[in-house]
Design an enzyme around this catalytic site. Sequence first.
Site, PDB file in Angstrom:
ATOM      1  N   THR B  15       8.794 -21.867  -1.015  1.00 32.36           N
ATOM      2  CA  THR B  15       7.432 -21.641  -1.473  1.00 32.36           C
ATOM      3  C   THR B  15       6.584 -22.826  -1.013  1.00 32.36           C
ATOM      4  O   THR B  15       7.006 -23.977  -1.081  1.00 32.36           O
ATOM      5  CB  THR B  15       7.337 -21.362  -2.993  1.00 32.36           C
ATOM      6  OG1 THR B  15       6.073 -20.809  -3.296  1.00 32.36           O
ATOM      7  CG2 THR B  15       7.563 -22.593  -3.832  1.00 32.36           C
ATOM      8  N   CYS B  21       0.908 -26.026  -9.574  1.00 37.80           N
ATOM      9  CA  CYS B  21       1.901 -25.001  -9.911  1.00 37.80           C
ATOM     10  C   CYS B  21       3.287 -25.644  -9.931  1.00 37.80           C
ATOM     11  O   CYS B  21       3.482 -26.741  -9.419  1.00 37.80           O
ATOM     12  CB  CYS B  21       1.910 -23.897  -8.861  1.00 37.80           C
ATOM     13  SG  CYS B  21       0.345 -23.031  -8.698  1.00 37.80           S
ATOM     14  N   HIS B  38       7.405 -19.315  -8.484  1.00 35.54           N
ATOM     15  CA  HIS B  38       6.212 -20.159  -8.287  1.00 35.54           C
ATOM     16  C   HIS B  38       5.251 -19.778  -9.389  1.00 35.54           C
ATOM     17  O   HIS B  38       4.592 -18.744  -9.311  1.00 35.54           O
ATOM     18  CB  HIS B  38       5.639 -19.870  -6.885  1.00 35.54           C
ATOM     19  CG  HIS B  38       4.410 -20.670  -6.547  1.00 35.54           C
ATOM     20  ND1 HIS B  38       4.164 -21.100  -5.269  1.00 35.54           N
ATOM     21  CD2 HIS B  38       3.363 -21.098  -7.291  1.00 35.54           C
ATOM     22  CE1 HIS B  38       2.997 -21.762  -5.239  1.00 35.54           C
ATOM     23  NE2 HIS B  38       2.502 -21.771  -6.451  1.00 35.54           N
TER      24      HIS B  38
END
Lengths: 206, 151
Positions: B15, B21, B38
């Site tokens: 990711t 995040c 994520h």
Amino acid sequence: MGKMTLDQINKMYPDVLTEIGNIGAGNATTAIANMLNLRISMSVPHVELMPVEQICCAIGAEDKVVVGIMLGVQHDITGSMMFLMDLPSAHHLVNRLMGRDPDYNEDFDEMDMSAIKEIGNIIAGSYLSALSGLTNMTITPSVPYVAIDMAGAILSVPAIQFGMVGDNALMIKTEMGDDLDISGYYILMPEGDSYQKILRALGLPV
Amino acid sequence: MADLKVCKAPDNLTTIGLGSCIGIALYDPVTKVTGLAHIMLPDSTSIRNNSNIAKFADTGIKKLLDDMLKMGASKSRIRAKIAGGAKMFDIGSSTMNVGDRNAAASRAMLKQLGIPLIAEDCGKNFGRTVELYSANGDFLIKAVGKTPYKI
């Protein structure tokens, strides 16, 4: 009338946002052109509404390094705003401001970072004066904060802000050209009922 | 962003551009079932609009675990690593500390599910890209201007 979500407002009033984007981008272009003694023209700003999950790729690959300038806003409305440019655009502007070779693209030093913050101030001021002018509100910006990092990482900030209140995010894309090629993205993140306040000030029902 | 995936060896997961995040990596070393989520926000119950499960630490991690179990992973063997939760701008506002809140919520949910968290690289002020390798559970972190490192 019931309380509207940001998603509903964004869907109902894209014209309003386009108008703000138009005037803001116009002010910004003029201000930068004056500051740098350049001739710059601007394409019509393009307002994009998208699911928050997609905002991270909206300006290119998620790992593309970009410059993000963020400011808080307060007074009649609260929240924050962000302006993003890709590295070539940022280098163009800074090189011009510093009177350097246009192709210089070494890492930004401390003075360059000050220049970027100043550019951020000017652009933010332009959008805010557009908003203030249309709404007759007093809106004051904070000092600018700069991040130079992957687009996905910087855009996680507005994604989260929009994600807290809905499923969609809104971004205004501007392209400036002629003597200089600049692609910029502008995001306004109103907090609380600031958005409703803006629309009410424009005489729109919320 | 706001996504989760599971796979088995020899596939790997990545990711890109974790800012505030959090990327949560789960790995079963025996079956080599691998999962990566994520997430963007800490808590699905505090927000009116919670349609996307993968957006939140609580619902996202739970779904990731469920998907891994369906693929044959054994809960007692799964170990977790997390990364992200940076403060991208030095702007001093509580809503901007969502990175820390995401990290805390991820740790809490892993604890609640009984999954040991064996490594983490959270906070600070830079974006991270993570790669999770199914062959051995290696979790590689890449950041602008830094040499990639494993945790």
